[in-house]
Motif scaffolding. Structure first.
Motif, PDB file in Angstrom:
ATOM      1  N   VAL A   1      -8.277  14.005 -10.420  1.00  0.00           N
ATOM      2  CA  VAL A   1      -6.862  13.831 -10.086  1.00  0.00           C
ATOM      3  C   VAL A   1      -6.343  12.508 -10.625  1.00  0.00           C
ATOM      4  O   VAL A   1      -5.260  12.439 -11.228  1.00  0.00           O
TER       5      VAL A   1
ATOM      6  N   ARG B   1      -5.882  12.608 -14.341  1.00  0.00           N
ATOM      7  CA  ARG B   1      -4.671  13.329 -14.735  1.00  0.00           C
ATOM      8  C   ARG B   1      -3.430  12.466 -14.559  1.00  0.00           C
ATOM      9  O   ARG B   1      -2.522  12.486 -15.389  1.00  0.00           O
TER      10      ARG B   1
ATOM     11  N   THR C   1      -0.768   9.214  -7.829  1.00  0.00           N
ATOM     12  CA  THR C   1      -1.600  10.417  -8.019  1.00  0.00           C
ATOM     13  C   THR C   1      -0.947  11.649  -7.409  1.00  0.00           C
ATOM     14  O   THR C   1      -1.320  12.773  -7.749  1.00  0.00           O
TER      15      THR C   1
ATOM     16  N   LEU D   1      -1.160  15.781  -8.256  1.00  0.00           N
ATOM     17  CA  LEU D   1      -1.407  16.834  -7.275  1.00  0.00           C
ATOM     18  C   LEU D   1      -0.306  17.888  -7.309  1.00  0.00           C
ATOM     19  O   LEU D   1      -0.560  19.072  -7.079  1.00  0.00           O
TER      20      LEU D   1
END
Length: 292
Positions: free
Chosen positions: A269, A272, A286, A290
């Protein structure tokens, strides 16, 4: 515990550990309490304390002005309640069964179709805390049911916030808070496993984990503000740096043969989010990864 001079009539359907705790709290507060469970052999201690055991679910419902249900899930709840719509008419139905928001919405739609006064709830404490000043139970749905029975419901705990008329709100709060709880418990146990892999007893490191626990309240408050505002100031600690920290923990755990699946998920996560341009932002960023 508050004992009422004008006790209400309350029915508790479902006598698992939590259901028995709820019925016990109503009894402690002096309310006339009827209990019923699908399978026999539960609740003897409640009957010994003055509860009335109903012979059927319908008898239990008709005994009280307030009907509280606490069973394994909303499918089980509706199976029990579906034949009882006539008996439930004119009564307040409070469903404290834990389940997902969508399943609560389905139960609320069923209740609305039968013109039932339906209040959904979520119990946020273990059975030992039910009935005490620290107990937190969320409610959402029928405002009239909440207003009429708030004083009685406070027998289950002093903190009983009404979240709004959308029935699934209590379940949504429940799921979000349990998400935090289970993630925290998983992290705690994994930390003890990692310490143990280095021959450090869990009891030796436990007192020092208080340092982490004590910084969480301001982090929770600040992260909530940042996420709502979509403002992710990483001046104090940026995501790229913290992702490197996660990587260090992951490799330390892998090197000791521990399961690293949850650490890999955390790093995936954060990776990303960094790839989306949030490397200089805070960990709160983050949430954008998500959300996909």
């Amino acid at each position: 515990m508050t004992t009422h001079t004008n006790p209400a009539t309350v029915t508790v359907i479902g006598l698992g550990a939590m259901g028995r705790a709820l019925a016990g709290a109503f009894l402690d507060a002096g309310h006339r309490t009827t209990v019923w469970n699908r399978s026999p052999g539960k609740g003897e201690e409640l009957v010994a304390r003055g509860a009335v055991r109903a012979a059927s679910a319908e008898e239990a419902v008709r005994a009280s002005e307030l009907v509280v249900v606490c069973v394994v899930d909303h499918e089980a709840s509706r199976q029990i309640l579906a034949p009882l719509t006539d008996a439930l008419a004119g009564r307040a139905l409070v469903d404290l069964t834990s389940d997902t928001p969508d399943r609560v919405r389905a139960s609320a739609a069923w209740a609305e179709a039968h013109s039932l006064d339906y209040l959904a709830g979520a119990i946020m404490v273990p059975i030992e805390v039910v009935g005490g000043p620290e107990a937190l139970i969320f409610y959402s749905g029928s405002r009239s049911a909440y207003d009429r029975h708030e004083a009685v419901l406070k027998a289950l705990g002093a903190n009983v916030p009404f979240l709004g008329p959308e029935h699934a709100l209590a379940a949504a709060y429940d799921m979000a808070m349990l998400d935090f709880f289970y993630g925290s418990m998983a992290g705690l146990v994994h930390a003890f496993a990692l310490a143990g892999a280095e021959s450090i007893p869990a009891a030796a490191i436990a007192p020092y984990l208080r340092t982490i626990v004590d910084i969480l309240p301001p982090i929770v408050a600040g992260t909530a503000v940042d996420i709502d505002a979509k403002r992710y100031d990483g001046a104090g600690a940026n995501l790229a740096m913290m992702t490197a920290g996660v990587d260090h923990v992951l490799h330390a755990a892998a090197g000791r043969g521990l399961d690293t699946s949850h650490l890999e998920a955390i790093k995936a996560v954060s990776d990303r989010a960094v790839a989306k341009g949030h490397g200089a932002d805070s960990w709160a960023s983050t949430v954008e990864a998500l959300r996909g």
